[in-house]
Design a protein around this motif. Structure first.
Motif, mmCIF file in Angstrom:
data_model
loop_
_atom_site.group_PDB
_atom_site.id
_atom_site.type_symbol
_atom_site.label_atom_id
_atom_site.label_comp_id
_atom_site.label_asym_id
_atom_site.label_seq_id
_atom_site.Cartn_x
_atom_site.Cartn_y
_atom_site.Cartn_z
ATOM 1 N N ASP A 2 0.849 -1.186 0.000
ATOM 2 C CA ASP A 2 0.000 0.000 0.000
ATOM 3 C C ASP A 2 0.885 1.236 0.000
ATOM 4 O O ASP A 2 1.739 1.393 0.875
ATOM 5 N N ILE A 3 0.699 2.098 -0.999
ATOM 6 C CA ILE A 3 1.522 3.309 -1.083
ATOM 7 C C ILE A 3 0.676 4.575 -0.937
ATOM 8 O O ILE A 3 1.054 5.633 -1.391
ATOM 9 N N PHE A 4 -0.474 4.452 -0.272
ATOM 10 C CA PHE A 4 -1.325 5.626 -0.065
ATOM 11 C C PHE A 4 -0.728 6.534 1.010
ATOM 12 O O PHE A 4 -0.423 6.083 2.120
ATOM 13 N N TYR A 5 -0.561 7.793 0.652
ATOM 14 C CA TYR A 5 -0.167 8.839 1.595
ATOM 15 C C TYR A 5 -0.936 10.086 1.214
ATOM 16 O O TYR A 5 -1.177 10.341 0.030
ATOM 17 N N ASP A 6 -1.334 10.878 2.207
ATOM 18 C CA ASP A 6 -2.072 12.103 1.954
ATOM 19 C C ASP A 6 -1.197 13.140 1.257
ATOM 20 O O ASP A 6 0.015 13.199 1.488
ATOM 21 N N SER A 7 -1.818 13.974 0.447
ATOM 22 C CA SER A 7 -1.116 15.084 -0.198
ATOM 23 C C SER A 7 -0.483 15.970 0.867
ATOM 24 O O SER A 7 -1.069 16.204 1.924
ATOM 25 N N GLY A 8 0.725 16.435 0.584
ATOM 26 C CA GLY A 8 1.426 17.329 1.499
ATOM 27 C C GLY A 8 2.364 16.642 2.471
ATOM 28 O O GLY A 8 3.152 17.302 3.140
ATOM 29 N N VAL A 9 2.306 15.312 2.561
ATOM 30 C CA VAL A 9 3.174 14.565 3.467
ATOM 31 C C VAL A 9 4.566 14.430 2.844
ATOM 32 O O VAL A 9 4.699 14.120 1.662
ATOM 33 N N LYS A 10 5.594 14.670 3.638
ATOM 34 C CA LYS A 10 6.973 14.518 3.162
ATOM 35 C C LYS A 10 7.410 13.073 3.400
ATOM 36 O O LYS A 10 7.282 12.559 4.508
ATOM 37 N N ILE A 11 7.916 12.431 2.335
ATOM 38 C CA ILE A 11 8.299 11.023 2.430
ATOM 39 C C ILE A 11 9.675 10.780 1.806
ATOM 40 O O ILE A 11 10.154 11.570 1.001
ATOM 41 N N LYS A 12 10.260 9.667 2.204
ATOM 42 C CA LYS A 12 11.489 9.165 1.583
ATOM 43 C C LYS A 12 11.138 7.816 0.968
ATOM 44 O O LYS A 12 10.695 6.913 1.669
#
Length: 69
Positions: A2-12
């Motif tokens: 699952d690669i769902f992340y909310d818009s605006g979240v900083k990820i690596k």
């Protein structure tokens, strides 16, 4: 994966070829809405040669994703 992340979240993101990308999530595409039938994530990198460009990848290309605070 699952690669769902909310818009605006900083990820690596670490890809299956061991390359990494750090950026801000722009949007997520569900498997149902994807042409290839897999989840996709689009981010805007905050560093490197791709800084400030939109980069899209699918769940099959990802090894790990971590949230950066």
């Amino acid at each position: 994966m699952d690669i769902f992340y909310d818009s605006g979240v900083k990820i690596k993101v670490t890809f299956t070829d061991d390359q990494t990308l750090v950026g801000i999530v722009d949007h997520w595409t569900s498997a149902n809405d994807s042409e290839d039938g897999v989840q996709e994530l689009t981010i805007k990198p905050t560093e490197g040669k791709l800084k400030d460009q939109l980069v899209n990848f699918n769940e099959n290309e990802v090894s790990t994703i971590e949230v950066i605070k």
